[in-house]
Design a protein around this motif. Structure first.
Motif, mmCIF file in Angstrom:
data_model
loop_
_atom_site.group_PDB
_atom_site.id
_atom_site.type_symbol
_atom_site.label_atom_id
_atom_site.label_comp_id
_atom_site.label_asym_id
_atom_site.label_seq_id
_atom_site.Cartn_x
_atom_site.Cartn_y
_atom_site.Cartn_z
ATOM 1 N N SER A 84 12.357 -25.982 50.892
ATOM 2 C CA SER A 84 13.770 -25.607 50.799
ATOM 3 C C SER A 84 13.978 -24.192 51.308
ATOM 4 O O SER A 84 13.051 -23.393 51.355
ATOM 5 C CB SER A 84 14.238 -25.663 49.346
ATOM 6 O OG SER A 84 14.083 -26.968 48.870
ATOM 7 N N TYR A 85 15.241 -23.866 51.627
ATOM 8 C CA TYR A 85 15.589 -22.517 52.073
ATOM 9 C C TYR A 85 15.429 -21.504 50.941
ATOM 10 O O TYR A 85 15.275 -20.309 51.203
ATOM 11 C CB TYR A 85 17.027 -22.491 52.612
ATOM 12 C CG TYR A 85 17.143 -22.897 54.060
ATOM 13 C CD1 TYR A 85 16.610 -24.102 54.515
ATOM 14 C CD2 TYR A 85 17.783 -22.081 54.987
ATOM 15 C CE1 TYR A 85 16.714 -24.469 55.847
ATOM 16 C CE2 TYR A 85 17.894 -22.446 56.322
ATOM 17 C CZ TYR A 85 17.358 -23.635 56.748
ATOM 18 O OH TYR A 85 17.446 -23.996 58.066
ATOM 19 N N PHE B 196 10.598 -14.862 65.325
ATOM 20 C CA PHE B 196 9.988 -13.731 64.619
ATOM 21 C C PHE B 196 8.907 -13.055 65.470
ATOM 22 O O PHE B 196 8.732 -11.840 65.400
ATOM 23 C CB PHE B 196 9.392 -14.172 63.279
ATOM 24 C CG PHE B 196 10.396 -14.811 62.331
ATOM 25 C CD1 PHE B 196 11.692 -14.328 62.258
ATOM 26 C CD2 PHE B 196 10.049 -15.879 61.522
ATOM 27 C CE1 PHE B 196 12.634 -14.893 61.403
ATOM 28 C CE2 PHE B 196 10.970 -16.453 60.657
ATOM 29 C CZ PHE B 196 12.267 -15.967 60.600
ATOM 30 N N PHE C 103 9.910 -19.529 55.735
ATOM 31 C CA PHE C 103 9.433 -20.687 54.970
ATOM 32 C C PHE C 103 7.987 -20.418 54.553
ATOM 33 O O PHE C 103 7.305 -19.576 55.135
ATOM 34 C CB PHE C 103 9.497 -21.967 55.815
ATOM 35 C CG PHE C 103 10.894 -22.475 56.053
ATOM 36 C CD1 PHE C 103 11.781 -22.644 54.994
ATOM 37 C CD2 PHE C 103 11.321 -22.813 57.328
ATOM 38 C CE1 PHE C 103 13.071 -23.123 55.214
ATOM 39 C CE2 PHE C 103 12.604 -23.287 57.555
ATOM 40 C CZ PHE C 103 13.481 -23.435 56.495
ATOM 41 N N GLU D 244 16.197 -8.659 57.902
ATOM 42 C CA GLU D 244 15.904 -9.895 57.173
ATOM 43 C C GLU D 244 15.182 -10.868 58.084
ATOM 44 O O GLU D 244 15.647 -11.177 59.186
ATOM 45 C CB GLU D 244 17.173 -10.569 56.647
ATOM 46 C CG GLU D 244 16.819 -11.871 55.935
ATOM 47 C CD GLU D 244 17.981 -12.591 55.293
ATOM 48 O OE1 GLU D 244 19.123 -12.425 55.728
ATOM 49 O OE2 GLU D 244 17.717 -13.341 54.333
ATOM 50 N N LEU E 234 3.524 -17.789 60.399
ATOM 51 C CA LEU E 234 4.501 -16.708 60.169
ATOM 52 C C LEU E 234 4.013 -15.701 59.129
ATOM 53 O O LEU E 234 4.662 -14.688 58.878
ATOM 54 C CB LEU E 234 5.852 -17.290 59.739
ATOM 55 C CG LEU E 234 6.491 -18.240 60.759
ATOM 56 C CD1 LEU E 234 7.848 -18.710 60.257
ATOM 57 C CD2 LEU E 234 6.631 -17.576 62.124
HETATM 58 C C1 LIG Z 1 13.470 -19.685 53.865
HETATM 59 S S1 LIG Z 1 14.624 -19.831 55.154
HETATM 60 C C2 LIG Z 1 15.589 -18.346 55.051
HETATM 61 C C3 LIG Z 1 16.613 -18.381 53.964
HETATM 62 C C4 LIG Z 1 17.641 -17.295 54.124
HETATM 63 N N1 LIG Z 1 17.101 -15.985 53.897
HETATM 64 C C5 LIG Z 1 18.868 -17.545 53.275
HETATM 65 O O1 LIG Z 1 19.271 -16.656 52.482
HETATM 66 O O2 LIG Z 1 19.435 -18.632 53.403
HETATM 67 C C6 LIG Z 1 13.623 -19.463 56.593
HETATM 68 C C7 LIG Z 1 14.433 -19.336 57.884
HETATM 69 O O3 LIG Z 1 13.545 -19.009 58.944
HETATM 70 C C8 LIG Z 1 14.005 -19.674 60.131
HETATM 71 N N2 LIG Z 1 12.847 -19.798 61.043
HETATM 72 C C9 LIG Z 1 11.795 -20.636 60.920
HETATM 73 N N3 LIG Z 1 10.869 -20.381 61.875
HETATM 74 C C10 LIG Z 1 11.349 -19.329 62.599
HETATM 75 C C11 LIG Z 1 10.831 -18.585 63.703
HETATM 76 N N4 LIG Z 1 9.625 -18.833 64.214
HETATM 77 N N5 LIG Z 1 11.580 -17.573 64.192
HETATM 78 C C12 LIG Z 1 12.806 -17.304 63.676
HETATM 79 N N6 LIG Z 1 13.355 -17.981 62.634
HETATM 80 C C13 LIG Z 1 12.615 -18.976 62.094
HETATM 81 C C14 LIG Z 1 14.530 -20.972 59.616
HETATM 82 O O4 LIG Z 1 15.467 -21.536 60.514
HETATM 83 C C15 LIG Z 1 15.178 -20.588 58.292
HETATM 84 O O5 LIG Z 1 16.527 -20.264 58.439
#
Ligand SMILES: C[S@@+](CC[C@H](N)C(=O)[O-])C[C@H]1O[C@@H](n2cnc3c(N)ncnc32)[C@H](O)[C@@H]1O
Length: 221
Positions: free
Chosen positions: A23-24, A138, A155, A55, A163
């Motif tokens: 989940s987010y 990232f 995640f 962030e 990551l």
């Molecule tokens: C845990 S969620 C973040 C939740 C967010 N902070 C919130 O308050 O809703 C992780 C986020 O990282 C993004 N993400 C996943 N892999 C990524 C990557 N390699 N580079 C950039 N963003 C990425 C996903 O799309 C997702 O929105």
């Protein structure tokens, strides 16, 4: 990947990815987690001084919105940069109940503005809060000594171990100013070792409801 809107235990919503069973936000409470990990153990260290903030994973904008509410309450200037490669859809944003759950209806327009504003441009959300949403992966981050604070909200290691690598933490370290701080909900040994190997000093702190521990990493110089 199939995405579903679910309610977490504190009543706030999040997005659940079925295939990854991830989940987010914490299923124990999205808002509770954000307040504990990022505000109490991160932002509050700066005693209402101006903060330049990065962030990792803008996602639903929950962390950005809670940070905005804090900045309003404390008259704190925040320069917020949210990096995100896969923006959440407008439909999903509308399904999030954060404005109601945070009893912040007077700032509904701000939550909306945060999502509707254009990417890759600095936008003055209000006098004290600017937001730059960077549509970026990232591993493309190459800022040098720019930020006071990082919300590391990728995640989990279980689904995206790449990551939480030394390569990514080296980028985080480089992007922080001296004595800058990174906070994350994670508390795995392998994550701590990666952080230490790039130079961070790491503290283990009590976690949010439902999680025993979390890390705070400081660029001590
Ligand atoms: C845990 S969620 C973040 C939740 C967010 N902070 C919130 O308050 O809703 C992780 C986020 O990282 C993004 N993400 C996943 N892999 C990524 C990557 N390699 N580079 C950039 N963003 C990425 C996903 O799309 C997702 O929105």
């Amino acid at each position: 990947m199939k995405r579903e809107i679910i309610k977490t235990l504190d009543g706030s919503t999040t997005i659940h990815l079925e295939e990854w069973n991830e989940s987010y936000h914490s299923k124990h409470g999205a808002i509770q987690e954000a307040k504990h990990v990022f505000i109490k153990n991160g932002l509050s260290l700066f005693n209402n001084k101006p903060v330049s903030l990065l962030e990792i994973g803008f996602g639903t904008g929950l962390n950005a919105f809670i940070t905005f509410l804090e900045s309003q309450q404390n008259q704190q200037s925040i320069d917020y940069v949210g990096v995100e490669a896969y923006p959440v859809s407008a439909e999903e944003v509308l399904a999030m109940n954060y404005v109601d759950e945070l009893e912040a209806s007077e700032f509904y327009n701000i939550f909306e503005k945060m999502h509707k504003c254009e990417w890759d441009n600095k936008v003055e959300i209000c006098d004290q809060f600017s937001l730059t949403k960077r549509k970026q992966f990232f591993d493309e981050i190459d800022d040098i000594e720019k930020f006071d604070l990082i919300y590391f909200d990728a995640f989990g290691y279980r689904v995206q171990p790449e990551l939480w690598s030394t390569e990514i933490f080296q980028k985080m370290y480089n992007s922080l100013k001296p004595n800058g701080v990174l906070v994350t909900y994670a508390a795995r040994g392998v994550v701590k070792r990666s952080m230490i190997s790039v130079g961070f000093t790491v503290e283990k702190l009590a976690g949010p409801p439902g999680k025993r521990e979390m890390f705070r990493a400081t660029k001590k110089v």
